[in-house]
Design a protein around this motif. Structure first.
Motif, PDB file in Angstrom:
ATOM      1  N   ASP A 127       7.419  -6.557  -3.406  1.00  0.00           N
ATOM      2  CA  ASP A 127       6.038  -6.962  -3.668  1.00  0.00           C
ATOM      3  C   ASP A 127       5.213  -6.747  -2.414  1.00  0.00           C
ATOM      4  O   ASP A 127       5.620  -7.117  -1.310  1.00  0.00           O
ATOM      5  CB  ASP A 127       5.967  -8.436  -4.081  1.00  0.00           C
ATOM      6  CG  ASP A 127       6.497  -8.660  -5.489  1.00  0.00           C
ATOM      7  OD1 ASP A 127       6.292  -7.782  -6.344  1.00  0.00           O
ATOM      8  OD2 ASP A 127       7.110  -9.711  -5.731  1.00  0.00           O
ATOM      9  N   ARG A 128       4.036  -6.160  -2.588  1.00  0.00           N
ATOM     10  CA  ARG A 128       3.178  -5.884  -1.442  1.00  0.00           C
ATOM     11  C   ARG A 128       1.714  -6.160  -1.765  1.00  0.00           C
ATOM     12  O   ARG A 128       1.303  -6.091  -2.926  1.00  0.00           O
ATOM     13  CB  ARG A 128       3.282  -4.401  -1.021  1.00  0.00           C
ATOM     14  CG  ARG A 128       4.554  -4.018  -0.287  1.00  0.00           C
ATOM     15  CD  ARG A 128       4.521  -2.533   0.051  1.00  0.00           C
ATOM     16  NE  ARG A 128       5.650  -2.139   0.882  1.00  0.00           N
ATOM     17  CZ  ARG A 128       5.662  -2.167   2.201  1.00  0.00           C
ATOM     18  NH1 ARG A 128       4.564  -2.572   2.844  1.00  0.00           N
ATOM     19  NH2 ARG A 128       6.712  -1.792   2.879  1.00  0.00           N
ATOM     20  N   GLU A 129       0.954  -6.446  -0.725  1.00  0.00           N
ATOM     21  CA  GLU A 129      -0.499  -6.455  -0.827  1.00  0.00           C
ATOM     22  C   GLU A 129      -0.985  -5.242  -0.058  1.00  0.00           C
ATOM     23  O   GLU A 129      -0.617  -5.057   1.104  1.00  0.00           O
ATOM     24  CB  GLU A 129      -1.087  -7.740  -0.240  1.00  0.00           C
ATOM     25  CG  GLU A 129      -2.592  -7.846  -0.419  1.00  0.00           C
ATOM     26  CD  GLU A 129      -3.153  -9.166   0.068  1.00  0.00           C
ATOM     27  OE1 GLU A 129      -4.111  -9.149   0.875  1.00  0.00           O
ATOM     28  OE2 GLU A 129      -2.615 -10.213  -0.345  1.00  0.00           O
ATOM     29  N   VAL A 130      -1.794  -4.407  -0.710  1.00  0.00           N
ATOM     30  CA  VAL A 130      -2.214  -3.154  -0.086  1.00  0.00           C
ATOM     31  C   VAL A 130      -3.727  -2.986  -0.179  1.00  0.00           C
ATOM     32  O   VAL A 130      -4.407  -3.692  -0.926  1.00  0.00           O
ATOM     33  CB  VAL A 130      -1.529  -1.942  -0.770  1.00  0.00           C
ATOM     34  CG1 VAL A 130      -0.019  -2.033  -0.626  1.00  0.00           C
ATOM     35  CG2 VAL A 130      -1.919  -1.864  -2.252  1.00  0.00           C
ATOM     36  N   ARG A 131      -4.223  -2.025   0.596  1.00  0.00           N
ATOM     37  CA  ARG A 131      -5.638  -1.666   0.559  1.00  0.00           C
ATOM     38  C   ARG A 131      -5.778  -0.320  -0.148  1.00  0.00           C
ATOM     39  O   ARG A 131      -4.851   0.487  -0.163  1.00  0.00           O
ATOM     40  CB  ARG A 131      -6.194  -1.592   1.982  1.00  0.00           C
ATOM     41  CG  ARG A 131      -6.252  -2.941   2.673  1.00  0.00           C
ATOM     42  CD  ARG A 131      -6.860  -2.843   4.063  1.00  0.00           C
ATOM     43  NE  ARG A 131      -5.942  -2.245   5.032  1.00  0.00           N
ATOM     44  CZ  ARG A 131      -6.138  -1.098   5.640  1.00  0.00           C
ATOM     45  NH1 ARG A 131      -7.210  -0.372   5.353  1.00  0.00           N
ATOM     46  NH2 ARG A 131      -5.257  -0.640   6.517  1.00  0.00           N
ATOM     47  N   PRO A 132      -6.941  -0.056  -0.733  1.00  0.00           N
ATOM     48  CA  PRO A 132      -7.122   1.209  -1.451  1.00  0.00           C
ATOM     49  C   PRO A 132      -7.142   2.412  -0.504  1.00  0.00           C
ATOM     50  O   PRO A 132      -7.479   2.281   0.676  1.00  0.00           O
ATOM     51  CB  PRO A 132      -8.473   1.032  -2.145  1.00  0.00           C
ATOM     52  CG  PRO A 132      -9.197   0.035  -1.303  1.00  0.00           C
ATOM     53  CD  PRO A 132      -8.134  -0.912  -0.807  1.00  0.00           C
ATOM     54  N   HIS A 133      -6.767   3.560  -1.036  1.00  0.00           N
ATOM     55  CA  HIS A 133      -6.769   4.817  -0.284  1.00  0.00           C
ATOM     56  C   HIS A 133      -7.691   5.779  -1.020  1.00  0.00           C
ATOM     57  O   HIS A 133      -7.901   5.664  -2.227  1.00  0.00           O
ATOM     58  CB  HIS A 133      -5.343   5.379  -0.203  1.00  0.00           C
ATOM     59  CG  HIS A 133      -5.191   6.504   0.777  1.00  0.00           C
ATOM     60  ND1 HIS A 133      -5.583   7.798   0.489  1.00  0.00           N
ATOM     61  CD2 HIS A 133      -4.665   6.532   2.039  1.00  0.00           C
ATOM     62  CE1 HIS A 133      -5.315   8.566   1.531  1.00  0.00           C
ATOM     63  NE2 HIS A 133      -4.757   7.821   2.490  1.00  0.00           N
TER      64      HIS A 133
ATOM     65  N   THR B 220       5.401  -5.458  -7.581  1.00  0.00           N
ATOM     66  CA  THR B 220       4.060  -4.886  -7.719  1.00  0.00           C
ATOM     67  C   THR B 220       3.408  -4.692  -6.359  1.00  0.00           C
ATOM     68  O   THR B 220       3.794  -5.313  -5.370  1.00  0.00           O
ATOM     69  CB  THR B 220       3.151  -5.814  -8.555  1.00  0.00           C
ATOM     70  OG1 THR B 220       3.081  -7.095  -7.909  1.00  0.00           O
ATOM     71  CG2 THR B 220       3.674  -5.990  -9.963  1.00  0.00           C
ATOM     72  N   TRP B 221       2.407  -3.819  -6.355  1.00  0.00           N
ATOM     73  CA  TRP B 221       1.522  -3.679  -5.205  1.00  0.00           C
ATOM     74  C   TRP B 221       0.143  -4.150  -5.646  1.00  0.00           C
ATOM     75  O   TRP B 221      -0.472  -3.549  -6.537  1.00  0.00           O
ATOM     76  CB  TRP B 221       1.425  -2.223  -4.747  1.00  0.00           C
ATOM     77  CG  TRP B 221       2.704  -1.637  -4.215  1.00  0.00           C
ATOM     78  CD1 TRP B 221       3.863  -2.281  -3.955  1.00  0.00           C
ATOM     79  CD2 TRP B 221       2.924  -0.255  -3.899  1.00  0.00           C
ATOM     80  NE1 TRP B 221       4.805  -1.416  -3.491  1.00  0.00           N
ATOM     81  CE2 TRP B 221       4.261  -0.148  -3.435  1.00  0.00           C
ATOM     82  CE3 TRP B 221       2.148   0.893  -3.935  1.00  0.00           C
ATOM     83  CZ2 TRP B 221       4.814   1.055  -3.034  1.00  0.00           C
ATOM     84  CZ3 TRP B 221       2.697   2.093  -3.545  1.00  0.00           C
ATOM     85  CH2 TRP B 221       4.023   2.173  -3.096  1.00  0.00           C
TER      86      TRP B 221
ATOM     87  N   GLY C 218      -6.843  -4.216  -8.763  1.00  0.00           N
ATOM     88  CA  GLY C 218      -5.775  -3.951  -9.712  1.00  0.00           C
ATOM     89  C   GLY C 218      -4.394  -4.102  -9.106  1.00  0.00           C
ATOM     90  O   GLY C 218      -4.238  -4.471  -7.938  1.00  0.00           O
ATOM     91  N   VAL C 219      -3.396  -3.765  -9.914  1.00  0.00           N
ATOM     92  CA  VAL C 219      -1.999  -3.930  -9.510  1.00  0.00           C
ATOM     93  C   VAL C 219      -1.209  -2.689  -9.901  1.00  0.00           C
ATOM     94  O   VAL C 219      -1.230  -2.271 -11.066  1.00  0.00           O
ATOM     95  CB  VAL C 219      -1.386  -5.177 -10.197  1.00  0.00           C
ATOM     96  CG1 VAL C 219       0.108  -5.240  -9.939  1.00  0.00           C
ATOM     97  CG2 VAL C 219      -2.060  -6.454  -9.699  1.00  0.00           C
ATOM     98  N   TRP C 220      -0.525  -2.101  -8.934  1.00  0.00           N
ATOM     99  CA  TRP C 220       0.400  -1.006  -9.215  1.00  0.00           C
ATOM    100  C   TRP C 220       1.734  -1.595  -9.664  1.00  0.00           C
ATOM    101  O   TRP C 220       2.262  -2.503  -9.030  1.00  0.00           O
ATOM    102  CB  TRP C 220       0.640  -0.145  -7.971  1.00  0.00           C
ATOM    103  CG  TRP C 220      -0.458   0.821  -7.662  1.00  0.00           C
ATOM    104  CD1 TRP C 220      -1.434   0.692  -6.723  1.00  0.00           C
ATOM    105  CD2 TRP C 220      -0.687   2.086  -8.294  1.00  0.00           C
ATOM    106  NE1 TRP C 220      -2.261   1.781  -6.720  1.00  0.00           N
ATOM    107  CE2 TRP C 220      -1.821   2.661  -7.676  1.00  0.00           C
ATOM    108  CE3 TRP C 220      -0.045   2.780  -9.315  1.00  0.00           C
ATOM    109  CZ2 TRP C 220      -2.338   3.899  -8.052  1.00  0.00           C
ATOM    110  CZ3 TRP C 220      -0.552   4.019  -9.694  1.00  0.00           C
ATOM    111  CH2 TRP C 220      -1.682   4.567  -9.074  1.00  0.00           C
TER     112      TRP C 220
END
Length: 229
Positions: free
Chosen positions: A5-11, A51-52, A66-68
């Motif tokens: 599980d990760r928290e990410v920023r958009p690319h 999920t990311w 959103g969530v990947w």
């Protein structure tokens, strides 16, 4: 990495994201992005699989984008939720939840209006005006999604009532909305502070029961308007 599980920023590139450590991550081929908007589905997907979560800071706010997650898991949970939502038991529970929220909102509207009345503390000769003003302020500040100070739980009710009253007066009885304020750090805050002092002085007139020319008082002129401008 996809199993975590990760928290990410958009690319800027599709199917890519940036980790909190600054790494560029590529979503697995069998993953898709679940758009925000259905909180129940998002919770179920997060509980069922790694999920990311894509978040972006915009000003002081952190926005969910959103969530990947595994595409098959997303569709499976979506179908299960759809079937559940079509059941009579779910619809009954949903109706009950809506009724509780409505009752809670109605109670808060009444409580907030009473708090505004206490803050106004008008002289007995201006009680009708106080009631009308409290209703006008509550109608503006209390609705769900209004984004006003009345909706926050971080400060006490009495402070919420005061802040909402001063904000309403700033917009309705001063020229604030049409002021050209220089883009200098602290200037807008300073302007609001000065206008707040003016608004409090205006309220003091009514608290003391002093005579007022209703045709010239910005407060009474605003209250007599059918719709807040």
């Amino acid at each position: 990495m996809p199993n975590q599980d990760r928290e990410v920023r958009p690319h800027s590139q599709p199917r890519q994201a940036i980790s909190l450590e600054g790494l560029v991550l590529t979503a697995p081929e069998n993953w898709s992005l679940l758009a925000p908007g259905d909180a129940a589905l998002t919770r179920r997907v997060k509980a069922a699989t790694p999920t990311w979560t894509v978040k972006e800071k915009r000003g002081r706010r952190v926005i969910s984008l959103g969530v990947w997650a595994d595409s098959e898991v997303i569709e499976t949970e979506r179908l299960k939720l759809l079937i559940e939502r079509q059941s009579p038991a779910y619809k009954k529970r949903l109706a009950a939840d809506r009724r509780r929220r409505s009752e809670k909102q109605t109670a808060y509207e009444r409580t907030f209006r009473e708090a505004v009345l206490r803050y106004l503390d008008f002289h007995s000769s201006y009680q009708d005006l106080a009631a009308a003003l409290a209703s006008r302020i509550a109608d503006h500040a209390v609705p769900v999604g209004s984004g006003t100070v009345a909706r926050t739980q971080r400060i006490p009710l009495e402070r919420r009532a005061e802040a909402a009253t001063i904000a309403w007066l700033r917009h309705q009885t001063t020229g604030y909305d049409h002021m050209s304020i220089p883009l200098i750090k602290g200037r807008r805050r300073e302007t609001r502070r000065k206008l707040a002092a003016q608004s409090k002085a205006l309220l003091d007139v009514y608290r003391k029961g002093l005579p007022v020319d209703s045709t010239k008082c910005p407060l009474q002129i605003s209250i007599s308007s059918p719709i807040d401008s």
